[in-house]
Design a protein around this motif. Structure first.
Motif, PDB file in Angstrom:
ATOM      1  N   ILE A 271      34.315  47.639  33.401  1.00 24.46           N
ATOM      2  CA  ILE A 271      33.211  46.731  33.752  1.00 24.46           C
ATOM      3  C   ILE A 271      33.756  45.329  34.015  1.00 24.46           C
ATOM      4  O   ILE A 271      33.340  44.638  34.958  1.00 24.46           O
ATOM      5  CB  ILE A 271      32.143  46.719  32.635  1.00 24.46           C
ATOM      6  N   SER A 272      34.703  44.918  33.202  1.00 26.56           N
ATOM      7  CA  SER A 272      35.347  43.612  33.390  1.00 26.56           C
ATOM      8  C   SER A 272      36.074  43.559  34.727  1.00 26.56           C
ATOM      9  O   SER A 272      36.021  42.540  35.438  1.00 26.56           O
ATOM     10  CB  SER A 272      36.316  43.346  32.240  1.00 26.56           C
ATOM     11  N   PHE A 276      35.402  41.011  37.881  1.00 23.41           N
ATOM     12  CA  PHE A 276      36.428  40.219  38.561  1.00 23.41           C
ATOM     13  C   PHE A 276      36.356  40.436  40.069  1.00 23.41           C
ATOM     14  O   PHE A 276      36.458  39.484  40.858  1.00 23.41           O
ATOM     15  CB  PHE A 276      37.821  40.600  38.046  1.00 23.41           C
ATOM     16  N   LEU A 277      36.183  41.691  40.492  1.00 24.04           N
ATOM     17  CA  LEU A 277      36.111  41.994  41.924  1.00 24.04           C
ATOM     18  C   LEU A 277      34.927  41.295  42.571  1.00 24.04           C
ATOM     19  O   LEU A 277      35.053  40.679  43.640  1.00 24.04           O
ATOM     20  CB  LEU A 277      35.995  43.510  42.130  1.00 24.04           C
ATOM     21  N   VAL A 278      33.772  41.389  41.938  1.00 21.44           N
ATOM     22  CA  VAL A 278      32.552  40.791  42.485  1.00 21.44           C
ATOM     23  C   VAL A 278      32.685  39.279  42.598  1.00 21.44           C
ATOM     24  O   VAL A 278      32.178  38.662  43.550  1.00 21.44           O
ATOM     25  CB  VAL A 278      31.332  41.173  41.612  1.00 21.44           C
ATOM     26  N   SER A 279      33.392  38.676  41.671  1.00 11.75           N
ATOM     27  CA  SER A 279      33.558  37.217  41.686  1.00 11.75           C
ATOM     28  C   SER A 279      34.727  36.764  42.561  1.00 11.75           C
ATOM     29  O   SER A 279      35.037  35.574  42.610  1.00 11.75           O
ATOM     30  CB  SER A 279      33.752  36.699  40.261  1.00 11.75           C
ATOM     31  N   THR A 282      40.355  39.187  42.782  1.00  9.58           N
ATOM     32  CA  THR A 282      40.943  40.498  43.049  1.00  9.58           C
ATOM     33  C   THR A 282      42.217  40.729  42.259  1.00  9.58           C
ATOM     34  O   THR A 282      42.474  41.828  41.755  1.00  9.58           O
ATOM     35  CB  THR A 282      41.242  40.643  44.553  1.00  9.58           C
ATOM     36  N   ALA A 283      43.039  39.691  42.151  1.00  9.75           N
ATOM     37  CA  ALA A 283      44.310  39.835  41.439  1.00  9.75           C
ATOM     38  C   ALA A 283      44.084  40.191  39.972  1.00  9.75           C
ATOM     39  O   ALA A 283      44.840  40.984  39.393  1.00  9.75           O
ATOM     40  CB  ALA A 283      45.121  38.554  41.554  1.00  9.75           C
ATOM     41  N   ASP A 284      43.054  39.642  39.351  1.00 12.00           N
ATOM     42  CA  ASP A 284      42.761  39.958  37.954  1.00 12.00           C
ATOM     43  C   ASP A 284      42.239  41.385  37.817  1.00 12.00           C
ATOM     44  O   ASP A 284      42.562  42.080  36.851  1.00 12.00           O
ATOM     45  CB  ASP A 284      41.743  38.966  37.392  1.00 12.00           C
TER      46      ASP A 284
END
Length: 345
Positions: A271-272, A276-279, A282-284
């Motif tokens: 979920i985390s 990260f992807l939605v925000s 991408t690297a995280d």
């Protein structure tokens, strides 16, 4: 004030290319730690740290390691060469205060069941705030998310004396950890596969499994810069935190907690990653995927470590466990302060 003059406390600073921090903060350690042996262990720095230390601080013992072993194995290698009753693992970016050793040393001397202890950790850049890496003592939720009294995720409390107490905790920060040498070596030191991050939580968990206690002493305080090696926004730090956080559970969870805790923790990690992807981070998100992949790839190593950890207490028997989901409390219920968690607001 010095606690004694027999140098039973060895303050060990692990350095890697941190000449500027040594120049800035080492004088405070020397001035405010009478009676202690001050040691810098250099992790094969490529800057002029070693030359600088030899020319400016000849009174400080220098241990030169043959390569960059990382935080965990660097300390393991260095502490084999330090003969004191207590070790203080101290980050190079910490400003210590007058008398900071005295109350912790006294507490541990009076209570031989205490294996490790930390002071109050405050922010160097914002001195009115508690600091991310330790604050008022480290705790843990039932799904393996670490937090502190005074710091939940990225929410920091102002220091108003609410943590001037002495309290038993789950983990003591590696930024400034007092630990008995005998306990450290009895457990084989820090977990070398972690390289850096969460190694102190693993050590403290193993200590608790051996019926040893971890404490916080609010009568001692230091100021920590933080992020000196890796800033919290660095995807490498995301990778280490998620990899080590998952491996920590594989290694130390009791059988009765294992499957339910691992299932929920893996779900929350993914979920985390989606968050990260939605925000746009991408690297995280990729770092979380790589972290889980790395734990799976080295599953035989971690299973072996689990087998070697013969005593694994249930979470309900460990001190400093928040019995609910910290993620839910913080993000769904808006509980940003430690007092909100314990009051049930």
């Amino acid at each position: 004030m010095a606690y004694n003059s027999d140098k039973s406390v060895g303050i060990v600073i692990l350095n890697w290319n941190g000449r500027e921090y040594l120049e800035q903060f080492l004088p405070s350690v020397i001035a405010n730690s009478p009676g202690c042996e001050v040691i810098v262990a250099d992790n094969a720095s490529s800057d002029d740290s070693v030359t600088f230390l030899k020319s400016h601080f000849p009174q400080v013992r220098l241990i030169e390691l043959s390569q960059n072993f990382g935080f965990c194995e660097g300390y393991n290698q260095a502490l084999k060469q330090v003969d004191t009753e207590y070790y203080v693992l101290l980050n190079s970016d910490v400003l210590v205060t007058p008398g900071w050793v005295v109350p912790i040393h006294a507490l541990m001397q009076e209570n031989p069941d205490i294996a490790a202890c930390q002071p109050k950790i405050k922010s160097y850049h914002e001195p009115h705030l508690l600091e991310y890496a330790g604050a008022g003592g480290g705790l843990f939720d039932v799904f393996g998310y670490p937090f502190c009294r005074g710091r939940i995720f990225d929410s920091l409390e102002e220091d108003k004396g609410q943590y001037n107490d002495t309290s038993e905790i789950f983990w003591a920060t590696g930024a400034c950890m007092f630990v008995r040498a005998a306990d450290f070596h009895d457990l084989g030191g820090l977990e070398p596969a972690f390289f850096a991050h969460m190694e102190e939580i693993d050590l403290c968990w193993r200590l608790q499994n051996k019926n040893r206690k971890i404490f916080y002493c609010g009568q001692s305080e230091v100021y920590h810069v933080g992020g000196g090696t890796l800033h919290k926004s660095n995807p490498r730090k995301t990778f280490l935190n998620y990899r080590n956080g998952l491996a920590l559970l594989v290694k130390n969870l009791a059988d009765e907690d294992y499957f339910s805790t691992m299932f929920i923790r893996i779900l929350l990690d993914w979920i985390s990653a989606v968050k990260f992807l939605v925000s746009g981070q991408t690297a995280d998100a990729k770092a979380i995927y790589k972290a889980h992949q790395e734990v799976y790839r080295k599953r035989l190593y971690w299973r072996q470590k689990r087998v070697l950890q013969t005593t694994k207490k249930p979470l309900s028997k460990l001190h400093g466990i928040y019995p609910r989901s910290l993620v839910w409390a913080y993000f769904a219920e808006g509980k940003k302060r430690f007092s909100d968690l314990v009051s049930g607001k």
